[in-house]
Design a protein around this motif. Structure first.
Motif, PDB file in Angstrom:
ATOM      1  N   LEU A   1      57.476 -65.450  35.308  1.00 44.93           N
ATOM      2  CA  LEU A   1      58.256 -66.478  34.633  1.00 44.93           C
ATOM      3  C   LEU A   1      57.658 -67.854  34.908  1.00 44.93           C
ATOM      4  CD1 LEU A   1      60.823 -67.168  32.982  1.00 44.93           C
ATOM      5  CD2 LEU A   1      62.006 -67.452  35.181  1.00 44.93           C
ATOM      6  N   ALA A   2      57.351 -68.582  33.854  1.00 46.94           N
ATOM      7  CA  ALA A   2      56.783 -69.922  33.986  1.00 46.94           C
ATOM      8  C   ALA A   2      57.845 -71.000  33.822  1.00 46.94           C
ATOM      9  CB  ALA A   2      55.670 -70.130  32.965  1.00 46.94           C
ATOM     10  N   ARG A   3      58.756 -70.816  32.821  1.00 42.89           N
ATOM     11  CA  ARG A   3      59.792 -71.825  32.604  1.00 42.89           C
ATOM     12  C   ARG A   3      60.983 -71.186  31.897  1.00 42.89           C
ATOM     13  NH1 ARG A   3      55.728 -72.474  29.359  1.00 42.89           N
ATOM     14  NH2 ARG A   3      54.675 -73.682  30.973  1.00 42.89           N
ATOM     15  N   SER A   4      62.135 -71.788  32.145  1.00 42.32           N
ATOM     16  CA  SER A   4      63.377 -71.442  31.451  1.00 42.32           C
ATOM     17  C   SER A   4      63.957 -72.720  30.888  1.00 42.32           C
ATOM     18  CB  SER A   4      64.383 -70.798  32.406  1.00 42.32           C
ATOM     19  OG  SER A   4      63.908 -69.565  32.906  1.00 42.32           O
ATOM     20  N   SER A   5      64.380 -72.691  29.626  1.00 39.53           N
ATOM     21  CA  SER A   5      64.880 -73.915  29.007  1.00 39.53           C
ATOM     22  C   SER A   5      66.134 -73.636  28.179  1.00 39.53           C
ATOM     23  CB  SER A   5      63.796 -74.554  28.137  1.00 39.53           C
ATOM     24  OG  SER A   5      63.283 -73.636  27.179  1.00 39.53           O
TER      25      SER A   5
ATOM     26  N   PRO B   1      72.400 -68.563  27.660  1.00 44.98           N
ATOM     27  CA  PRO B   1      71.113 -67.900  27.864  1.00 44.98           C
ATOM     28  C   PRO B   1      69.933 -68.869  27.791  1.00 44.98           C
ATOM     29  CG  PRO B   1      71.872 -67.535  25.630  1.00 44.98           C
ATOM     30  CD  PRO B   1      72.969 -68.272  26.332  1.00 44.98           C
ATOM     31  N   PRO B   2      69.051 -68.844  28.778  1.00 46.49           N
ATOM     32  CA  PRO B   2      67.837 -69.656  28.695  1.00 46.49           C
ATOM     33  C   PRO B   2      66.733 -68.924  27.944  1.00 46.49           C
ATOM     34  CG  PRO B   2      67.913 -68.573  30.816  1.00 46.49           C
ATOM     35  CD  PRO B   2      69.174 -68.169  30.088  1.00 46.49           C
ATOM     36  N   TRP B   3      65.867 -69.676  27.332  1.00 47.14           N
ATOM     37  CA  TRP B   3      64.618 -69.140  26.780  1.00 47.14           C
ATOM     38  C   TRP B   3      63.633 -69.047  27.935  1.00 47.14           C
ATOM     39  CZ3 TRP B   3      60.859 -72.450  23.329  1.00 47.14           C
ATOM     40  CH2 TRP B   3      59.736 -71.680  23.014  1.00 47.14           C
ATOM     41  N   ASN B   4      63.188 -67.831  28.214  1.00 48.81           N
ATOM     42  CA  ASN B   4      62.281 -67.583  29.338  1.00 48.81           C
ATOM     43  C   ASN B   4      60.863 -67.367  28.820  1.00 48.81           C
ATOM     44  OD1 ASN B   4      64.486 -67.626  31.130  1.00 48.81           O
ATOM     45  ND2 ASN B   4      64.865 -65.447  30.813  1.00 48.81           N
ATOM     46  N   GLU B   5      59.936 -68.185  29.291  1.00 48.76           N
ATOM     47  CA  GLU B   5      58.536 -68.071  28.902  1.00 48.76           C
ATOM     48  C   GLU B   5      57.715 -67.604  30.108  1.00 48.76           C
ATOM     49  OE1 GLU B   5      57.310 -71.438  26.059  1.00 48.76           O
ATOM     50  OE2 GLU B   5      58.982 -72.279  27.195  1.00 48.76           O
ATOM     51  N   HIS B   6      56.926 -66.564  29.893  1.00 45.90           N
ATOM     52  CA  HIS B   6      56.139 -65.964  30.968  1.00 45.90           C
ATOM     53  C   HIS B   6      54.647 -66.226  30.779  1.00 45.90           C
ATOM     54  CE1 HIS B   6      59.932 -63.732  31.128  1.00 45.90           C
ATOM     55  NE2 HIS B   6      59.622 -63.405  32.371  1.00 45.90           N
TER      56      HIS B   6
ATOM     57  N   PHE C   1      56.087 -50.710  22.678  1.00 44.93           N
ATOM     58  CA  PHE C   1      56.102 -52.160  22.520  1.00 44.93           C
ATOM     59  C   PHE C   1      57.245 -52.580  21.601  1.00 44.93           C
ATOM     60  CE2 PHE C   1      52.137 -54.689  23.758  1.00 44.93           C
ATOM     61  CZ  PHE C   1      52.013 -54.005  24.954  1.00 44.93           C
ATOM     62  N   VAL C   2      57.798 -53.750  21.887  1.00 45.30           N
ATOM     63  CA  VAL C   2      58.877 -54.319  21.087  1.00 45.30           C
ATOM     64  C   VAL C   2      58.344 -55.562  20.382  1.00 45.30           C
ATOM     65  CG1 VAL C   2      61.156 -55.410  21.159  1.00 45.30           C
ATOM     66  CG2 VAL C   2      60.662 -53.461  22.656  1.00 45.30           C
ATOM     67  N   ASN C   3      58.591 -55.642  19.096  1.00 46.44           N
ATOM     68  CA  ASN C   3      58.202 -56.824  18.329  1.00 46.44           C
ATOM     69  C   ASN C   3      59.303 -57.870  18.471  1.00 46.44           C
ATOM     70  OD1 ASN C   3      56.977 -58.589  16.575  1.00 46.44           O
ATOM     71  ND2 ASN C   3      57.624 -57.510  14.721  1.00 46.44           N
ATOM     72  N   PHE C   4      59.068 -58.863  19.312  1.00 45.69           N
ATOM     73  CA  PHE C   4      60.107 -59.845  19.611  1.00 45.69           C
ATOM     74  C   PHE C   4      59.575 -61.263  19.442  1.00 45.69           C
ATOM     75  CE2 PHE C   4      57.840 -59.138  23.563  1.00 45.69           C
ATOM     76  CZ  PHE C   4      57.762 -60.390  24.146  1.00 45.69           C
ATOM     77  N   SER C   5      60.510 -62.188  19.265  1.00 44.29           N
ATOM     78  CA  SER C   5      60.132 -63.593  19.107  1.00 44.29           C
ATOM     79  C   SER C   5      60.273 -64.371  20.409  1.00 44.29           C
ATOM     80  CB  SER C   5      60.993 -64.254  18.024  1.00 44.29           C
ATOM     81  OG  SER C   5      62.365 -64.235  18.389  1.00 44.29           O
ATOM     82  N   HIS C   6      61.271 -64.029  21.204  1.00 37.11           N
ATOM     83  CA  HIS C   6      61.554 -64.755  22.437  1.00 37.11           C
ATOM     84  C   HIS C   6      62.082 -63.792  23.491  1.00 37.11           C
ATOM     85  CE1 HIS C   6      61.769 -67.901  19.340  1.00 37.11           C
ATOM     86  NE2 HIS C   6      61.594 -68.805  20.286  1.00 37.11           N
ATOM     87  N   GLU C   7      61.958 -64.191  24.752  1.00 39.13           N
ATOM     88  CA  GLU C   7      62.610 -63.498  25.860  1.00 39.13           C
ATOM     89  C   GLU C   7      63.721 -64.390  26.409  1.00 39.13           C
ATOM     90  OE1 GLU C   7      59.892 -61.207  28.625  1.00 39.13           O
ATOM     91  OE2 GLU C   7      58.406 -62.458  27.594  1.00 39.13           O
ATOM     92  N   PHE C   8      64.829 -63.767  26.800  1.00 41.58           N
ATOM     93  CA  PHE C   8      65.935 -64.530  27.361  1.00 41.58           C
ATOM     94  C   PHE C   8      66.708 -63.669  28.355  1.00 41.58           C
ATOM     95  CE2 PHE C   8      67.859 -62.374  23.759  1.00 41.58           C
ATOM     96  CZ  PHE C   8      69.172 -62.124  24.121  1.00 41.58           C
ATOM     97  N   SER C   9      67.610 -64.293  29.070  1.00 42.35           N
ATOM     98  CA  SER C   9      68.397 -63.562  30.057  1.00 42.35           C
ATOM     99  C   SER C   9      69.860 -63.977  29.972  1.00 42.35           C
ATOM    100  CB  SER C   9      67.859 -63.796  31.472  1.00 42.35           C
ATOM    101  OG  SER C   9      67.755 -65.171  31.756  1.00 42.35           O
ATOM    102  N   ILE C  10      70.708 -63.051  30.367  1.00 42.41           N
ATOM    103  CA  ILE C  10      72.131 -63.323  30.515  1.00 42.41           C
ATOM    104  C   ILE C  10      72.476 -63.164  31.989  1.00 42.41           C
ATOM    105  CG2 ILE C  10      74.487 -62.562  30.009  1.00 42.41           C
ATOM    106  CD1 ILE C  10      73.239 -63.853  27.598  1.00 42.41           C
TER     107      ILE C  10
END
Length: 356
Positions: A217-221, A207-212, A183-192
């Motif tokens: 994937l539910a939304r990218s902002s 890069p968008p903030w990707n929320e799952h 597991f990775v301790n992360f704050s956000h997911e994003f993509s390039i």
């Protein structure tokens, strides 16, 4: 290389919504498209110039496709490598088979990215239950067991809370070759989302903030929050190195976790990507148009935002029934994929909102 002129025919392997949107982008630039897919009902065929329903492994069909097209691309990475390599011997295939081969295998993918300096979660390949138990001893828990192949939108993955979960997890993935990932301790997911041209020209999108939600994937902002923005340069540099090392032509997407130690690579897709759907209205040149530009040898287009804030919301399952309200919403750009059956977890469309 001389650019392919408008009127040329682009072959698309795969019949899903990504192929559908590629065909639309190709048509806007004056190209024709020919979709090859085994699906009885192909949403890509609804927008393509022509369609062949056939198995990818038929050499007769592949010869016909090669004879009818000027360049071939693919809209998903779970196609067998053999047909793609066969086509590549007869017609330009972009991206090439190397990109597909690496992205299809999670162990090869992780090792490849590590080999060019990328940061990944701790991981280990496992092919037996005993190897899984040994990997758990080394990596620790919690962890996640992922099949080597055919996993997307949370499929082919099982969480392991403690060592006692090993046997059940191994059974749940069908006792198939896999990787165990810490597991990775992360704050956000994003993509390039990177685009590389035939001439080696490179560009990428912000890069968008990707929320799952439930692995989908539910939304990218955009613009991304500071926790992501501080990783932008490093992650984009890595994506460019991956594209160059693979000799990739077209769109390449890398997914990341934002952590205190820097961006952690999660996985890549050698194609246009769900987290880039916002680019249709939210960027000066969409990921779909830039993919067509790249594989046809055209100049790459601007990736700048068209507004101060962009959000793409996936319409999953019954959410597609909101279409009347979405059409009545000022500033909402609705995309429905033409799929007949609504079911839980199925991506039926998306809506993009751009604030000027």
């Amino acid at each position: 290389m001389t650019a392919l002129p408008p009127g040329s025919i682009i072959g698309i392997l795969g019949g899903g919504q990504l192929g559908r949107m590629l065909a639309v982008a190709a048509a806007q630039l004056g190209y024709r498209t020919h979709v090859l897919a085994p699906d009885a009902e192909s949403v890509a065929a609804q927008t393509a110039s022509s369609y062949t329903r056939a198995d990818y492994h038929s050499r007769i069909v592949l010869d016909e496709v090669a004879g009818q097209t000027d360049v071939v691309t693919y809209e998903f990475e779970n196609i067998a490598i053999g047909p793609v390599e066969y086509l590549a011997g007869k017609v330009p295939v972009r991206p090439g088979p190397q990109s597909l081969s690496i992205a299809q295998d999670r162990a090869r993918e992780k090792a490849f990215v590590q080999g060019i300096g990328g940061r990944t979660a701790p991981w280990a390949p496992v092919s037996t239950l005993d190897e899984l138990k040994a990997a758990i001893d080394t990596i620790g828990t919690p962890a996640i067991l992922k099949t080597l192949r055919l996993g997307y939108d949370g499929k082919g993955q099982v969480r392991i809370r403690d060592a006692g979960d090993a046997e059940a997890a191994w059974a749940e993935i069908g006792e198939r070759p896999a990787i165990l990932e810490g597991f990775v301790n992360f704050s956000h997911e994003f993509s390039i989302i990177t685009v590389r041209g035939v001439d080696g020209a490179l560009t990428s999108y912000p890069p968008p903030w990707n929320e799952h939600e439930e692995g989908i994937l539910a939304r990218s902002s955009l613009p991304a929050p500071p926790e992501i923005a501080r990783h932008w340069a490093e992650a984009a540099t890595l994506a460019g190195r991956v594209a160059e090392a693979l000799g990739h032509v077209g769109v390449l997407t890398l997914e990341f976790f934002a952590t205190d130690d820097g961006p952690v690579f999660n996985e890549m897709a050698p194609r246009v990507h769900n987290s880039g759907h916002w680019t249709i209205e939210g960027a000066e040149t969409s990921q779909f148009e830039n993919h067509i530009r790249a594989i046809c040898g055209l100049p790459l287009g601007s990736t700048a935002l068209t507004g101060s804030h962009v959000e793409m919301e996936n319409l999953i399952g019954d959410a597609a029934h909101r279409w009347p309200d979405l059409l009545a919403e000022p500033g909402a750009h609705l995309h429905l994929y033409g799929k007949g059956n609504v079911r839980p977890g199925r991506k039926m469309g998306h809506v993009t909102r751009v604030k000027r």
